[in-house]
Design a protein around this motif. Sequence first.
Motif, short mmCIF file in Angstrom:
data_model
loop_
_atom_site.label_atom_id
_atom_site.label_comp_id
_atom_site.label_asym_id
_atom_site.label_seq_id
_atom_site.Cartn_x
_atom_site.Cartn_y
_atom_site.Cartn_z
N THR A 185 2.26 60.97 -31.62
CA THR A 185 1.49 59.84 -31.12
C THR A 185 2.23 59.14 -29.98
O THR A 185 3.43 59.34 -29.78
CB THR A 185 1.24 58.82 -32.25
OG1 THR A 185 2.50 58.27 -32.67
CG2 THR A 185 0.54 59.47 -33.43
N LYS A 186 1.51 58.30 -29.27
CA LYS A 186 2.11 57.55 -28.16
C LYS A 186 3.25 56.66 -28.67
O LYS A 186 4.30 56.56 -28.02
CB LYS A 186 1.05 56.71 -27.46
CG LYS A 186 1.57 55.95 -26.23
CD LYS A 186 0.46 55.16 -25.55
CE LYS A 186 0.94 54.53 -24.25
NZ LYS A 186 2.10 53.61 -24.44
N THR A 187 3.05 56.01 -29.81
CA THR A 187 4.09 55.15 -30.36
C THR A 187 5.36 55.95 -30.63
O THR A 187 6.48 55.52 -30.32
CB THR A 187 3.61 54.48 -31.66
OG1 THR A 187 2.57 53.56 -31.34
CG2 THR A 187 4.74 53.75 -32.35
N GLU A 237 -2.49 55.00 -35.20
CA GLU A 237 -2.52 56.23 -34.39
C GLU A 237 -2.40 57.46 -35.28
O GLU A 237 -3.08 58.47 -35.06
CB GLU A 237 -1.38 56.20 -33.37
CG GLU A 237 -1.53 55.13 -32.31
CD GLU A 237 -0.34 55.09 -31.37
OE1 GLU A 237 -0.52 54.63 -30.23
OE2 GLU A 237 0.75 55.52 -31.77
N ASP A 295 6.94 57.06 -27.15
CA ASP A 295 7.55 55.92 -26.44
C ASP A 295 8.86 55.50 -27.11
O ASP A 295 9.85 55.19 -26.42
CB ASP A 295 6.58 54.74 -26.42
CG ASP A 295 5.40 54.96 -25.47
OD1 ASP A 295 5.44 55.92 -24.67
OD2 ASP A 295 4.43 54.17 -25.54
#
Length: 400
Positions: free
Chosen positions: A51-53, A304, A56
């Motif tokens: 996921t983006k989380t 997410e 990142d």
Amino acid sequence: MPRLNENYLNVQDSYLFAEIARRVKSYEEGHPDKAGDVIRLGIGDVTRPLTKTALDSLHEAVDMQADSGTFKGYGPEQGYGFAREAVADYYRRNGVTVDADDVFISDGAKSDTGNITELFAKDNVILVPDPVYPVYVDTNTMDGKQIIYMNGTEDNDFLPMPDPSVKADIIYLCSPNNPTGACYNKEQLQAWVDYALKNEAVILFDSAYEAFISEPGLPRSIYAVKGAKKCAVEFCSLSKTAGFTGTRFSYTVVPKELVFTASDGQRMSLRDMWNRRQSTKFNGTPYIIQYAAAAVLSEDGMKECMENISYYMENARMIAETLRRKGISFTGGVNSPYIWFKCPKDMESWEFFDYLLEKAQVVGTPGAGFGVNGKNHFRLTSFGTHEKTKEAMERFEKLF
């Protein structure tokens, strides 16, 4: 000349998924024109990206490692405090209270379920379900422990319950179950906790698929059951929940209430023993992984993850609908990413594996690899893509 651990002679020559890989490779080499058509719905590996989380946070943590002011070397073997707190907070949001000091961060639930056998003497009696995830059996066989089985069959919906006439010291439970996809309700888990307390036994509870539970009222942790902290250790991971199969993050909860009396009368804490074991044999999960996991376990991070889980459960729905149309009985596919069904045409599972590979170029997992009660059953996973799963089911439907 050293004496070898001859218990290894009692372990099957080939691990289940190694044998699957061997057979698929042999088929592809013998049929190069069809090798590109093979669809793998066997091993429970995810296909959705992180996921983006997660990404990142991984990038942020890597940048920290490039700065002497934020660089991290060896960390606590038990896990960083922020990661343990993130796990405890995740439990709280799901209605269960867990002390962060009882949480131990690791690199995989498979490792911890195997390693924890070291805390128990060889003369303990081990109770495992059949069908069963192979690591429970193999690790205890390697250690020379006595194993007895509780039968999971169609008659009990593959959810065996305690037998008062059977006395066991260590009990393995997995819910939602791998391979069957069956899920215990709260009353059933309470019966197991009551059995363990009465027999002064320990439950080793694998909740690796808890995030897939969608039906209200079904417990996502054994600690939702009264008395469980006095008799149960819980294992979980982000492998399927957050797609961390290649990133590696898990957590094991060993409540401080788990205390036993040694032969000399001394009181021994299982939590302290596990802590000592990890301090000796484990150097900790990488900082960057724990940093990302803590972000994933947050409320926003889990939203997410649930999007990816919904994606996989749509695959499960496609598989289940195909089986219903064909009149094939199955379990799972609702609160679990696994679908467990009876092999068509009364085939045995390895025979069906070869048949499905040869005729439809679809790979699943033979039930016999999970125990005697899986002899005529088969497991498919929902971790593929929508496109591949749809194609596999079209081939399956055409074949039968």
